[in-house]
Motif scaffolding. Structure first.
Motif, short mmCIF file in Angstrom:
data_model
loop_
_atom_site.label_atom_id
_atom_site.label_comp_id
_atom_site.label_asym_id
_atom_site.label_seq_id
_atom_site.Cartn_x
_atom_site.Cartn_y
_atom_site.Cartn_z
N THR A 28 0.83 -1.21 0.00
CA THR A 28 0.00 0.00 0.00
C THR A 28 0.85 1.25 0.00
O THR A 28 0.35 2.35 0.11
N ALA A 29 2.16 1.07 -0.12
CA ALA A 29 3.06 2.22 -0.26
C ALA A 29 4.46 1.71 -0.59
O ALA A 29 4.73 0.52 -0.50
N VAL A 30 5.32 2.65 -0.98
CA VAL A 30 6.76 2.38 -1.03
C VAL A 30 7.39 3.43 -0.14
O VAL A 30 7.00 4.60 -0.19
N ALA A 31 8.31 3.00 0.72
CA ALA A 31 8.91 3.94 1.66
C ALA A 31 10.35 4.23 1.29
O ALA A 31 11.08 3.35 0.84
N ILE A 32 10.73 5.49 1.49
CA ILE A 32 12.12 5.93 1.27
C ILE A 32 12.47 6.84 2.44
O ILE A 32 11.62 7.61 2.91
N SER A 33 13.69 6.75 2.88
CA SER A 33 14.11 7.63 3.97
C SER A 33 14.27 9.05 3.47
O SER A 33 14.75 9.27 2.37
N LYS A 34 13.88 10.01 4.30
CA LYS A 34 14.02 11.40 3.87
C LYS A 34 15.49 11.82 3.85
O LYS A 34 15.83 12.87 3.31
N ASP A 35 16.34 11.00 4.45
CA ASP A 35 17.78 11.28 4.43
C ASP A 35 18.46 10.64 3.23
O ASP A 35 19.68 10.72 3.09
N ASN A 36 17.70 9.98 2.40
CA ASN A 36 18.29 9.29 1.26
C ASN A 36 18.43 10.29 0.11
O ASN A 36 17.48 10.58 -0.62
N GLU A 37 19.65 10.83 -0.02
CA GLU A 37 19.87 11.91 -0.99
C GLU A 37 19.54 11.49 -2.41
O GLU A 37 19.03 12.26 -3.20
N LYS A 38 19.85 10.24 -2.73
CA LYS A 38 19.68 9.79 -4.10
C LYS A 38 18.21 9.61 -4.48
O LYS A 38 17.84 9.77 -5.62
N LEU A 39 17.41 9.21 -3.49
CA LEU A 39 16.04 8.83 -3.84
C LEU A 39 14.97 9.77 -3.29
O LEU A 39 13.81 9.64 -3.64
N LYS A 40 15.39 10.72 -2.46
CA LYS A 40 14.33 11.46 -1.76
C LYS A 40 13.46 12.29 -2.70
O LYS A 40 12.35 12.67 -2.33
N HIS A 41 13.95 12.53 -3.93
CA HIS A 41 13.13 13.29 -4.87
C HIS A 41 11.86 12.53 -5.25
O HIS A 41 10.91 13.11 -5.77
N LEU A 42 11.83 11.21 -4.99
CA LEU A 42 10.65 10.42 -5.37
C LEU A 42 9.54 10.53 -4.33
O LEU A 42 8.39 10.19 -4.61
N ILE A 43 9.93 10.97 -3.11
CA ILE A 43 8.93 11.03 -2.05
C ILE A 43 7.81 11.98 -2.45
O ILE A 43 8.05 13.09 -2.94
N GLY A 44 6.58 11.51 -2.21
CA GLY A 44 5.43 12.34 -2.56
C GLY A 44 4.82 11.96 -3.89
O GLY A 44 3.66 12.26 -4.15
N LYS A 45 5.61 11.31 -4.72
CA LYS A 45 5.04 10.83 -5.99
C LYS A 45 4.29 9.53 -5.75
O LYS A 45 4.33 8.95 -4.67
#
Length: 878
Positions: A226-243
């Motif tokens: 029901t979601a995919v989680a990424i750490s907000k400290d993950n510089e490489k991937l944090k741009h995906l958060i919210g999409k």
RNA sequence: GGGUGUGUAGCUCAGGUGGUUAGAGCGCUACGUUGACAUCGUAGAGGUCACAAGUUCGAGUCUUGUCAUACCCACCA
């Protein structure tokens, strides 16, 4: 007359039957003595005895018999456990042989079948415990499903529910798909396996060609994401958060969220969140209010929320990977070491599953259970186990007590039509409560779940004693004196008993908890049926007798450590029993009858005074060690005394008296022998109840049965009497040693001249002439005047023997070599002493006694050196 | 990752508070059927107490570290 050979089969069962029929295991409720009580760890009612039981129950029986002999009011409360899952499993398996499932029978018929099975095989383990010698009060035998105990379970349940300590909740629980029930954390075993890690990607919504890469060991659960989680400290991937991203195959849109659970260092840094099938994801889901999507049926097949309905997880996994590959979304598959949870009974892979279950608020109950161990009211022996206990108790989770089984205590819960819960002791009370609640009559539906087996076991310490219906035994025997159990059961049982007892009784269930180890095979491997290395205690008993097995267990039990089974050692203890048997036979043949008027302090002969003092010393050791739960030390103290003092020395030393002419000496010796044998039977009885009873009954008319004989307490031990004969023993040993070293033939009977014995030692030697000559095979023993102390006997004899007229018999070359070696040794020691004694730190700071002892040893070594040098010189001139 | 043990004779293990030349059982060697016992007896061989440093007059025993090994708990997308 005793049989020529010790044959335990001739009498063990007969003796047990007599104890049980005579009520010897029942406490004397009229006695005003202290109470001592033990509740048995209830074995599975349909189980069979294994070596672990043999150890556990031997230790309990030793304590119970020991305390009974101390005159206490003793109760060993026996009983068996219904063992929910284990028993249901066995019965289902039996039915399966005839192609029947429990559903074919229906709940009632099935439970009837279980009760029948219990009738059929229920007596096995208690029969086996009897064979082992367990002195339980079988007239009080209880069963966790019997009426009284069931009443206790219901009563506690209702009280806990009303106190808010039991509640129903929809939670992720460990689900055993084979049995179709929830199980507690403790019933799940994690096993290392090499699995696969699957790397694939989810397309980002609205951005073609963009993906979020994820890694998982369980791709088939992706339909429950029901979601995919990424750490907000993950510089490489944090741009995906919210999409949002899209779960392929079912094309479902789910959000990409920020959560700490996603460790940037692990996997791809992005985690698929499946709250309904993973404990961590469940927590993440709670934090973000994610919906729960269940993808599994209760038999662990895929459900209608997936495209693979009806397939097993394995089949679905293959399909999922195939499809992802076709869609071009697979990145890679790698081998991955992982841990898979299995049900400890079913062996099935455990699935975390969302279900309605009942829980006990363990964190609340744990508080008191922790406190009474912290303040020492309840003590673990060995103490170190309290750490384990605290560690677990302080991190305890709510205890899932509902089981979707049929065999067990059905929960006293009724539902109204609106699912309102009524918890009462019986249906009438529930109905009455419902009538009051609704203001009119409504039909109620009873909860179908049963309780975890350990719920009823948790009440064992007080429910078996009569709670809540009868307080007589409860008042006398609660709290129990000691609980004896294995470490692997601390969490399952000890902890639960502590919690339940503190909740209901407000007092500890037992004052001490003795924890023993596992019985392993000869190589130290864990015994298991699958390895085929189990040993059946019944076969061992058949071969060596119950006493030998019991003594083995006791002698190997050093606090808390595992025991490796050793058939050679068990055989050794059978030999020990034989030895004792033959010693008793020796007494019988020499007319050593028990004289009831005989008082040990009447003995005048040093040899008799010696064995009496030694017997008292051994008694003291056994007493002290048993009081401290030092089973091996206690057992070894008896063993050493019986074999090393009584058989090896006393019997040999009294032969010249018994075969001699002095009737007074004979009479005293016979009475002493009988008294000492009686003492041996008493102190050995807790360890070897059968042979001791058989000998007790056959060697004299006794006023009291051995099982009730009084344990001797606080005797004054005559240490001089011990030293007197220890001196003679040392003398004889020395002569024997020298004979052997000098190759003096057994049939040669030399005269030994003692040069340099002082007046006291000469008197001593003269007194034991006969004994010494007999045991050292000498013709005669003569002495010169001189200055020498008894403890210098070794050097005296080394010199003396060389004076024997043995030319042509003694190998002087070998003797010379031996003496030279000894001289070198002595020089080495002398060097050490000199160094130590010239160290001012040692002389000033060590206790005076230690320094004195060192000086004494130094001068002794010097004297020895002089003698050895003299002997060497004589050899040269011989 | 956290925790708890264990490492002593060929084998299996004892060695509560530091203090004789470290013990037991089995196995091994030699001798022995002596009037309780061959399921026995007598005598004996066999150990730098895992390793290293430290504390101490003195360490198998206490401290720290290393290595080996066992188990428990948690977690690993």
């Amino acid at each position: 007359m005793l049989e020529k050979n010790y044959n335990p089969k001739d009498f063990e069962e007969k003796i047990y039957a007599d104890w049980e029929n005579s009520g010897d295991f029942k406490p004397d409720m009229r006695s005003d003595k202290d109470a001592f009580s033990v509740v048995i760890p209830p074995p599975n009612v349909t189980g069979i005895l294994h070596m672990g039981h043999a150890l556990n129950n031997t230790l309990q029986d030793i304590l119970v018999r020991y305390n009974r002999m101390q005159g206490k009011k003793v109760l060993w409360q026996p009983g068996t456990d219904h063992a929910g899952i284990a028993t249901q499993m066995v019965v289902e398996r039996n039915l399966a042989k005839d192609g029947i499932t429990k559903h074919d029978l229906g709940r009632e018929k099935f439970i009837e079948t279980v009760w029948k099975w219990r009738e059929h095989s229920g007596g096995t383990i208690t029969r086996q415990l009897r064979r082992l010698g367990a002195s339980c009060d079988w007239s009080r035998e209880r069963f966790t499903m019997d009426e009284g105990l069931s009443h206790a379970v219901i009563k506690i349940f209702v009280k806990m529910y009303k106190d808010g300590l039991i509640y129903k909740a929809k939670k992720l629980v460990n689900w055993d798909p084979k049995f179709g029930t929830a199980v507690s954390d403790l019933e799940v075993i994690q096993k290392e396996t090499v699995g696969k890690m699957y790397y694939y990607k989810y397309p980002i919504e609205g951005e073609s060609g963009e993906y979020v890469h994820i890694a998982t060991t369980r791709p088939e659960t992706m339909f429950g994401d029901t979601a995919v989680a990424i750490s907000k400290d993950n510089e490489k991937l944090k741009h995906l958060i919210g999409k949002n991203c899209i779960i392929p195959i079912i094309n479902k849109v789910i959000p990409i969220i920020a959560d700490e659970h996603a460790d940037p260092e692990k996997g791809t840094g992005a985690v698929k969140i499946t709250p309904a099938h993973d404990f961590n994801d469940f927590e993440v889901g709670k934090r973000h209010n994610l919906p729960l999507v269940n993808v599994l049926n209760k038999d662990a097949t895929m459900n209608e929320n997936t495209p693979y309905e009806g397939l097993t997880t394995q089949e679905a996994r293959v399909k999922t990977i195939e499809t992802l590959t076709e869609l071009g979304l697979m990145d890679k598959i790698e081998d991955h070491p992982m841990v898979i949870p299995y049900g400890d009974r079913s062996g099935a892979v455990i699935e975390p599953l969302m279900t309605d279950q009942w829980f006990v608020d363990a964190p609340v109950l744990a508080k008191e259970a922790i406190r009474v161990v912290e303040n020492g009211e309840m003590q673990f022996v060995p103490k170190s186990y309290e750490k384990t206990y605290f560690e677990w108790m302080r991190n305890i989770q709510p205890w899932c007590i509902s089981r979707q089984l049929w065999w067990g205590h059905r929960m006293p819960i009724w539902y109204g039509p609106d699912e309102h819960i009524f918890c009462e002791e019986n249906e009438e009370a529930a109905q009455a409560a419902a009538d009051k609640y609704y203001g009119h009559h409504e039909n109620l539906r009873r909860e179908t779940d049963v309780l975890d087996t350990w719920f009823s076991s948790g009440l064992w310490a007080f429910s078996t004693l009569g709670w809540p219906d009868d307080s007589k035994y409860l008042d006398t025997f609660y709290p129990t004196s000691v609980l004896v159990t294995a470490f692997d059961i601390i969490f399952f049982w000890v902890a639960r008993m502590m919690m339940m007892s503190m909740y209901q009784m407000k007092r500890i269930p037992f004052k001490k908890c003795y924890i023993h180890g596992l019985v392993r095979d000869e190589q130290g491997r864990k015994m298991s049926k699958s390895k085929g290395n189990t040993v059946d205690p019944m076969e061992t008993i058949e071969k060596y007798g119950a006493d030998a097995l019991r003594f083995f267990m006791a002698s190997m039990e050093t606090q808390g450590r595992d025991i490796n089974l050793s058939e050679a050692r068990i055989a050794g203890y059978r030999n020990f029993a034989t030895k004792l048997w033959n010693a008793a036979r020796f007494g019988e043949m020499n007319d050593c009858k028990l004289d009831t008027n005989f008082k040990p302090e009447q003995s005048r002969l040093a040899i008799n005074k010696w064995i009496i003092a030694k017997a008292q010393e051994a008694t003291k050791q056994v007493t002290e060690n048993l009081n401290a739960f030092r089973f091996s030390d206690a057992a070894n103290a008896v063993y050493q005394f019986v074999w090393g003092s009584f058989c090896d020395w006393y019997i040999e030393m009294i032969k010249p008296i018994l075969y001699g002419e002095d009737e007074l000496e004979k009479a005293e010796t016979r009475a002493t022998f009988a008294w000492v044998l009686g003492r041996i039977l008493i102190i050995l009885h807790p360890f070897m109840p059968f042979i001791t009873t058989e000998l007790w009954n056959n060697t004299a008319q006794r006023e009291v049965k051995l099982i009730h004989a009084a344990w001797p307490m606080e005797e004054r031990i005559d240490l001089n009497a011990i030293n007197d004969i220890d001196w003679v023993i040392e003398l004889i040993s020395t002569i024997r040693s020298l004979r052997a070293e000098m190759n003096i033939p057994a049939n040669a009977k030399p005269i030994v001249y003692l040069k340099g014995a002082n007046a006291e030692s000469i008197k001593h030697i003269e007194q034991y002439q006969k004994i010494v000559c007999s045991l050292a095979r000498l013709e005669d023993l003569s002495s010169y005047e001189g200055e020498i102390s008894p403890d210098m006997v070794q050097s005296v004899f080394r010199e003396s023997v060389l004076l024997m007229p043995l030319k042509g018999v003694v190998d002087f070359a070998a003797e010379k070599e031996r003496l030279s070696k000894e001289l070198a040794n002595l020089n080495k020691y002398l060097e050490g002493y000199a160094k130590k004694l010239s160290n001012p730190n040692f002389v000033e700071r060590a206790p005076a006694a230690v320094v004195e002892e060192e000086r004494r040893r130094q001068s002794e070594a010097e004297a020895n050196k002089a003698k050895v040098e003299a002997a060497l010189e004589r050899i040269a001139n011989f």
